[in-house]
Design a protein around this motif. Structure first.
Motif, PDB file in Angstrom:
ATOM      1  N   THR A 174       0.860  -1.181   0.000  1.00 55.94           N
ATOM      2  CA  THR A 174       0.000   0.000   0.000  1.00 55.94           C
ATOM      3  C   THR A 174       0.894   1.228   0.000  1.00 55.94           C
ATOM      4  N   LEU A 175       0.626   2.161  -0.902  1.00 50.19           N
ATOM      5  CA  LEU A 175       1.433   3.372  -1.029  1.00 50.19           C
ATOM      6  C   LEU A 175       0.725   4.531  -0.344  1.00 50.19           C
ATOM      7  N   THR A 192       3.603 -11.006   3.201  1.00 47.73           N
ATOM      8  CA  THR A 192       3.138 -10.107   4.248  1.00 47.73           C
ATOM      9  C   THR A 192       2.895  -8.716   3.684  1.00 47.73           C
ATOM     10  N   PRO A 193       1.695  -8.175   3.884  1.00 46.28           N
ATOM     11  CA  PRO A 193       1.423  -6.826   3.362  1.00 46.28           C
ATOM     12  C   PRO A 193       2.349  -5.782   3.977  1.00 46.28           C
ATOM     13  N   VAL A 194       2.776  -4.837   3.158  1.00 45.47           N
ATOM     14  CA  VAL A 194       3.677  -3.766   3.583  1.00 45.47           C
ATOM     15  C   VAL A 194       3.060  -2.430   3.176  1.00 45.47           C
ATOM     16  N   GLU A 220       5.834  -0.120   7.041  1.00 43.97           N
ATOM     17  CA  GLU A 220       5.151  -0.818   8.132  1.00 43.97           C
ATOM     18  C   GLU A 220       4.807  -2.210   7.648  1.00 43.97           C
ATOM     19  N   GLY A 221       5.069  -3.200   8.491  1.00 39.50           N
ATOM     20  CA  GLY A 221       4.735  -4.569   8.152  1.00 39.50           C
ATOM     21  C   GLY A 221       5.893  -5.389   7.639  1.00 39.50           C
TER      22      GLY A 221
END
Length: 230
Positions: A174-175, A192-194, A220-221
């Motif tokens: 996600t930006l 893993t979502p970042v 994050e993540g």
């Protein structure tokens, strides 16, 4: 909505800006390394001229390049030319591109770019704008991604995010900008979502493999994902 007429004007403005900057150089400056590994500034200018002609081919329904080997050989052949020749070629090739853009045409038609990639004709002027603007940055002459218009940054971030979307080697990303505004997503469905946060120019630097490639972004993540080459 794509406005190819505005994009054609933006191409001209970006081209004039680059030519003005380069016009104060000498031949020795062209031989200096660019910010692209293995390319001098002369290579960058030669590529820009040949890319303009290649996009003329695209808009005329011809192959963009004869083949990858010919493309690379043409850039290498033209890279060592003196400044006056480089500038004349930049101007002439820009005029050829602008001329074909001014001809009556169906801008909704599908055209073919490199490696079998297809797109709408209306998007070609923006692709040329990208070439001119990003390679102006690559010349390493004091013009950076932060000097580019916000409209350009947003559109190219959207384009590159879409390019990396669905790639299994890139986790879901996600930006965001520092104010918390979402700027889209990219990557595949696995991993893993970042969340990657930073100003627009830094997000573009990471997506386009420019500058420090995202070293000043926060995540994050997980760590900042490594993107494949463009």
């Amino acid at each position: 909505m794509i406005d190819h007429v505005r994009d054609i004007a933006s191409v001209r403005e970006a081209t004039d800006r680059l030519i003005e900057a380069v016009s104060s150089w000498d031949n020795a400056a062209l031989a200096e390394p660019s910010l692209l590994p293995g390319w001098t500034r002369g290579h960058v200018l030669a590529h820009l001229s040949r890319n303009a002609d290649a996009l003329v081919n695209v808009l005329q329904g011809l192959p963009m390049y004869k083949d990858a080997e010919t493309r690379d050989a043409d850039i290498e052949r033209d890279a060592g030319r003196p400044l006056d020749v480089q500038l004349a070629d930049l101007r002439a090739s820009a005029d050829r591109f602008e001329k074909v853009c001014g001809e009556p045409a169906d801008w909704e038609r599908t055209v073919e770019l490199r490696n079998g990639v297809t797109d709408r004709a209306a998007r070609v002027p923006f692709r040329r704008w990208v070439e001119v603007a990003l390679h102006h940055v690559d010349l390493g002459a004091g013009y950076g991604l932060g000097d580019l218009p916000e409209e350009f940054l947003l559109r190219e971030i959207d384009f590159l995010a879409d390019r990396w979307s669905g790639r299994p080697e890139v986790p879901p990303v996600t930006l965001r900008t520092p104010d918390g505004t979402g700027r889209g997503t990219t990557g595949g469905a696995d991993g893993t979502p970042v969340t990657v946060t930073g100003p627009l120019d830094e997000l573009l630097a990471w997506l386009a493999g420019r500058g420090d490639k995202g070293a000043r972004l926060t995540t994050e993540g997980g760590p900042l994902p490594e993107l494949p080459p463009l």
